[in-house]
Scaffold this active site. Structure first.
Site, PDB file in Angstrom:
ATOM      1  N   SER A 158      -2.812  -8.172 -72.613  1.00  0.00           N
ATOM      2  CA  SER A 158      -2.316  -9.378 -73.289  1.00  0.00           C
ATOM      3  C   SER A 158      -1.670  -9.129 -74.641  1.00  0.00           C
ATOM      4  CB  SER A 158      -3.451 -10.392 -73.444  1.00  0.00           C
ATOM      5  OG  SER A 158      -3.726 -11.017 -72.207  1.00  0.00           O
ATOM      6  N   LYS A 161       1.831 -10.377 -75.166  1.00  0.00           N
ATOM      7  CA  LYS A 161       2.170 -11.735 -75.602  1.00  0.00           C
ATOM      8  C   LYS A 161       2.871 -11.739 -76.955  1.00  0.00           C
ATOM      9  CE  LYS A 161      -1.487 -14.207 -73.065  1.00  0.00           C
ATOM     10  NZ  LYS A 161      -1.942 -13.147 -72.153  1.00  0.00           N
ATOM     11  N   SER A 340      -5.248 -16.438 -75.716  1.00  0.00           N
ATOM     12  CA  SER A 340      -4.653 -15.522 -74.742  1.00  0.00           C
ATOM     13  C   SER A 340      -4.282 -16.248 -73.452  1.00  0.00           C
ATOM     14  CB  SER A 340      -5.624 -14.358 -74.449  1.00  0.00           C
ATOM     15  OG  SER A 340      -4.924 -13.241 -73.976  1.00  0.00           O
TER      16      SER A 340
END
Length: 510
Positions: A158, A161, A340
């Site tokens: 993640s 991102k 997240s």
């Protein structure tokens, strides 16, 4: 000390010169000079000293002209003999001293490198970290303080991102809002609902209680539609989801794990409500196999009709009946970074790909996101974008890219301050906050000092962001623990990052 002579020659074997009078080779001039010296010793000592000073002075002038860069003309220097001396006894003109050459000095002398002494080598060797890829940079000077395979692209989980957010800010803009619209169809009473890709559209009236902050409501969309029709009954509903093309599921994702068990990711369609969660207020909740069908069911419910529904596209130039819009990109990024959220990031990556002209599929996101990142001026060599959330193990980003990007995030360049604001804080918020068992025990010394994005996929745990170190130095870092690692890799990462915090600018790469 007595000297001996070489047998048969009368020459001395020592280092002294033999008395010329003994050799029988004394000239008249020499004899006269020596007689004068014996008669006036003090006068001749003074004259000899003056001659020596003149000789030395001549050499000094020559040397000074070379170093100082100025030429000096010096005439021949002579020493005056005693008045009683004959012309033959005058001191001869000395031979000038050769001009000295200045020692060359390098134009750019290399400054001595600082020796840093605070080592985290033992922490970096923790077996829980698997195959470690990591880098730490002094965010002010740009100097790399620590590196373990930092230039090697790896799966980010993640942490990706951050890249998606940066691309969205650059491409869509911080104030961009995603719209869901209803227009008049080609037949009387027909309405067309057009999915604009807004995953935050909620089935909860007014968006109250929805997971997404300030979510628009599909109930509001239906109410606007009825008002615009002025009492005309709805005869049919057409659903236009052509903005996103298939496949709806990224092939490298584990569908059972992510959609059902974990409940973190839906099928990606241009129309859905509440990120297609079963529970609209939950961070994670199982998702359906038909996000569009779920959304249309609620639209029908709020319209108060059960008319036929079909798939299609809106007529060109159709009259708009209703529109609702999401929160701005900055708000979407803030919430997605804190928790997240995969769904918002998949939406943004797809919209970026469309806006850049790369396409409207998962495959188009690589070109789209890279185009969006181009303006930040950081080399993207080696980066591959498989999705927008980081869920795919096929994503590849080197830690060295992240350490550079986070310098810009820290400084708020090009609107990236919103990414910084959305980063979880060690021991305080988001996925680094209470309930996530991060920066606890001995690592709690770094609570509140680490602003970073977490990540986890089946083949790795990651953390990247900014450290406000104990000595006041701002550090940017990225740590990837890759391979057959388990959940305890998180604690090993926290321990290593706490080491960065303690060392600050004294962090050694040894």
């Amino acid at each position: 000390m007595h000297e001996t002579e070489e047998p048969g020659t009368g020459a001395p074997t020592g280092r002294r010169t033999a008395d010329p009078r003994r050799s029988g080779r004394v000239s008249a001039a020499t004899a006269g000079v020596m007689a004068a010296i014996r008669k006036h010793p003090k006068t001749w000592i003074a004259a000899g000293g003056a001659a020596a000073l003149i000789i030395l002075g001549t050499g000094s002038v020559a040397l000074g002209a070379t170093v100082g860069g100025e030429s000096a003309a010096a005439g021949p220097a002579t020493a005056s003999a005693h008045p009683s001396a004959t012309p033959a006894q005058k001191t001869p003109t000395p031979t000038p001293t050769p001009t000295a050459t200045a020692r060359p000095v390098p134009a750019n002398q290399v400054a001595a490198a600082r020796i840093r002494t605070c080592s985290v080598a033992s922490l970096a060797q923790d077996g829980r970290l698997g195959n470690l890829e990591a880098q730490v940079v002094n965010a002010t000077t740009g100097e790399t303080l620590f590196d373990r395979n930092g230039g090697k692209p790896g799966p980010t989980a993640s942490v990706l991102k951050t890249l998606t957010s940066a691309a969205a800010l650059a491409t869509l803009g911080p104030d961009y809002r995603v719209q869901t619209r209803v227009v008049a169809g080609s037949a009387p009473g027909q309405v067309v609902i057009i999915g604009g890709g807004d995953v935050t559209l909620s089935r909860l009236p007014g968006g109250q209680g929805a997971f997404y902050t300030g979510a628009p409501s599909i109930a509001d969309l239906a109410a606007q539609t009825k008002q615009a029709l002025g009492g005309q009954p709805v005869t049919s509903i057409v659903v236009d989801t052509s903005l996103f093309a298939g496949p709806q599921w990224q092939p490298s994702w584990d569908e059972h794990e992510e959609r059902v068990v974990e409940g973190s990711t839906p099928y990606m369609t241009a129309l859905m409500v509440d990120g297609d969660r079963d529970d609209p207020g939950a961070v994670e909740s199982p998702r359906s196999t038909d996000p569009v069908g779920r959304a249309v069911t609620y639209f029908q419910q709020f319209l108060g009709t059960s008319v036929p529904v079909s798939s299609g596209t809106a007529p060109a130039g159709a009259r708009q009946l209703a529109v609702v819009q999401s929160q701005p990109v900055t708000t979407l990024i803030d919430q997605a970074m804190q928790y997240s959220d995969n769904t918002i990031m998949e939406e943004l990556a797809r919209l970026v790909a469309i806006k850049t002209g790369a396409g409207n599929t998962f495959d188009a996101e690589n070109a789209g996101v890279l185009a969006g990142l181009k303006g930040y001026g950081i080399d993207t060599t080696g980066i591959h974008i498989a999705d927008g959330s980081g869920l795919s193990g096929d994503n590849a980003v080197p830690p060295s890219y992240l350490t550079k990007l986070f310098v810009k995030v820290m400084n708020g360049d090009n609107g990236l301050g919103v990414v910084y604001n959305g980063l979880p804080v060690s021991g305080q918020s988001g996925t680094l906050g209470p309930g996530y068992s991060r920066f606890t025990g001995a690592n709690s010394v770094a609570r509140g000092a680490v602003h970073a994005k977490t990540g986890w996929i089946n083949n790795g745990y990651t953390l990247a962001g900014i450290v406000d170190s104990a000595d006041g130095t701002k550090l940017t870092f990225a740590v990837f623990a890759l391979g057959p690692v388990s959940d305890n890799a998180k604690q090993a990462i926290d321990t290593l990052v706490t080491g960065f915090y303690k060392c600050g600018d004294n962090l050694s790469n040894n």
